[in-house]
Every structure is written in C-alpha cells, then in structure tokens.
Design a protein around this motif. Structure first.
Motif, short mmCIF file in Angstrom:
data_model
loop_
_atom_site.label_atom_id
_atom_site.label_comp_id
_atom_site.label_asym_id
_atom_site.label_seq_id
_atom_site.Cartn_x
_atom_site.Cartn_y
_atom_site.Cartn_z
N ALA A 80 -38.21 20.96 20.02
CA ALA A 80 -38.04 22.48 19.73
C ALA A 80 -39.64 23.22 19.67
O ALA A 80 -40.55 22.43 19.44
N ARG A 81 -39.56 24.60 19.64
CA ARG A 81 -40.86 25.36 19.94
C ARG A 81 -40.70 26.28 18.74
O ARG A 81 -39.74 26.45 17.96
N LYS A 82 -42.10 26.74 18.40
CA LYS A 82 -42.08 27.69 17.38
C LYS A 82 -41.19 29.03 17.79
O LYS A 82 -40.96 29.54 16.65
N ALA A 83 -41.24 29.55 18.94
CA ALA A 83 -40.66 30.59 19.17
C ALA A 83 -39.68 30.32 20.42
O ALA A 83 -39.96 29.46 21.39
N THR A 84 -38.54 30.91 20.41
CA THR A 84 -37.54 30.66 21.64
C THR A 84 -37.95 31.58 22.91
O THR A 84 -38.46 32.57 22.79
N GLN A 85 -37.99 30.90 23.86
CA GLN A 85 -38.34 31.49 25.18
C GLN A 85 -37.33 30.87 26.19
O GLN A 85 -36.92 29.85 26.60
#
Length: 190
Positions: free
Chosen positions: A66-71
């Motif tokens: 998972a990332r801090k922000a969706t991209q």
C-alpha cells in the motif's frame, strides 16, 4: 556506456490503505501474487476496473505494498481509451494529474487526481549508479538495439535509492514501438 535490463511496466494501480478497504472491504489487505524486480514490490491477486468519461478498462492489476496516496499508471493509449488527459510524471508526482473512478468488488473510489503516464526511468542502487557513471535525477538516453526497430529513448530519468535494483521501466506503448519484448537490455548513452 553501460547496459541495463529494460522492463515493460503495464497499466497498474497503487492504492492507499483507505482505498483498499473501500474497494475490497473492511480489514482487507493486498494478497501477494508474485515479486517484482524492485525489492519489496509485488503484484497482487486483486484487480480493479478503471472508469473514465469515455470508457472503462477492466482487470487492472494492483501493485503492493500500500502507498500513502492512490496512483494510477497508464500508457497514452490507455488514457485515450479512458478519455482522460494524463500527464507524463515521475511516480508519486500526481498533483494536478487526471481524475478517474476505481471500482472494486466492494465499492468504488473517485480520485480527483492521480492518473499519470509514468516518465520512463532507470532504478539503480547508489553502487549501480556509480558503476554506470550516473547520478540521481540525471537525464540520460537509452538505446535498445534489435533486428526490427532499434530505438533510442531520450528523457530517461535516473532514480537512485539503496532499496532499488537496476532496471529501466517503459510503458507498453514504448515497448511496442521499440519491439522490446522478453529479456531486453538497453545501452545508456550519456
């Protein structure tokens, strides 16, 4: 000059923890399918559908963790299919980029920005970069030579991090244009 493995990075999505739960249900986590060339990165079992103003693209792979922000990373062909204007950017640089809807089995997410065409780049550890004679953020060219469509890619950004492994990433449009299929290597031109 130095040789580097060239890999095709097909359309994919990076999701935040919040969006993983919205799309796949409360408490959901990404399911490891296979390791990618970059250490700690992996393809997931889960898939989503991207919805743009023009059309949808189903069965899009999610890359973990998972990332801090969706991209969302697509090719220009994918962006046209969706009906969005996705800028060429380095991963993580999504401010002011294109919007889309992401649909999963348990819900959907509207992102107001986050759809990009990834800038072609080379991952290196500091040691690999030094051996190739390049530095972080340096712009180089890479020649992919073959029997049918020898191609020189300009504007390739070098990304250096101790957690990387040497590989150049291009999208599917670029790979198709250069016939860069299977195990492929490029030569860095400074």
């Amino acid at each position: 000059m130095s040789k580097v493995l060239v890999e095709t990075s097909a359309r994919h999505v990076h999701l935040s923890d919040e969006h993983i739960e919205t799309l796949f249900g409360k408490g959901a986590a990404l399911t490891f399918k296979k390791a990618l060339s970059q250490p700690g990165q992996f393809a997931c079992e889960e898939r989503v559908t991207l919805v743009g103003p023009k059309k949808s693209i189903a069965n899009v792979i999610i890359l973990g963790p998972a990332r801090k922000a969706t991209q969302v990373e697509v090719s220009f062909t994918d962006a046209r299919t969706l009906g969005v204007t996705a800028p060429v950017r380095e991963s993580g640089d999504v401010a002011g980029s294109a919007p889309c809807k992401i649909v999963g089995p348990c819900g959907e997410v509207e992102i107001s920005e986050g759809v990009i065409v990834a800038k072609r780049h080379i991952h290196f550890t500091p040691e690999e970069a030094a051996a190739a004679g390049v530095e972080d953020k340096q712009i180089v060219s890479v020649k992919i030579e073959n029997d049918t469509r020898t191609t020189v890619f300009g504007d390739v950004v070098v990304r250096v991090n101790p957690n990387f492994s040497a590989a150049m990433h291009i999208d599917t449009d670029e790979a198709n244009a250069a016939c860069a299929f299977g195990e492929c290597y490029g030569e860095i031109i400074l």
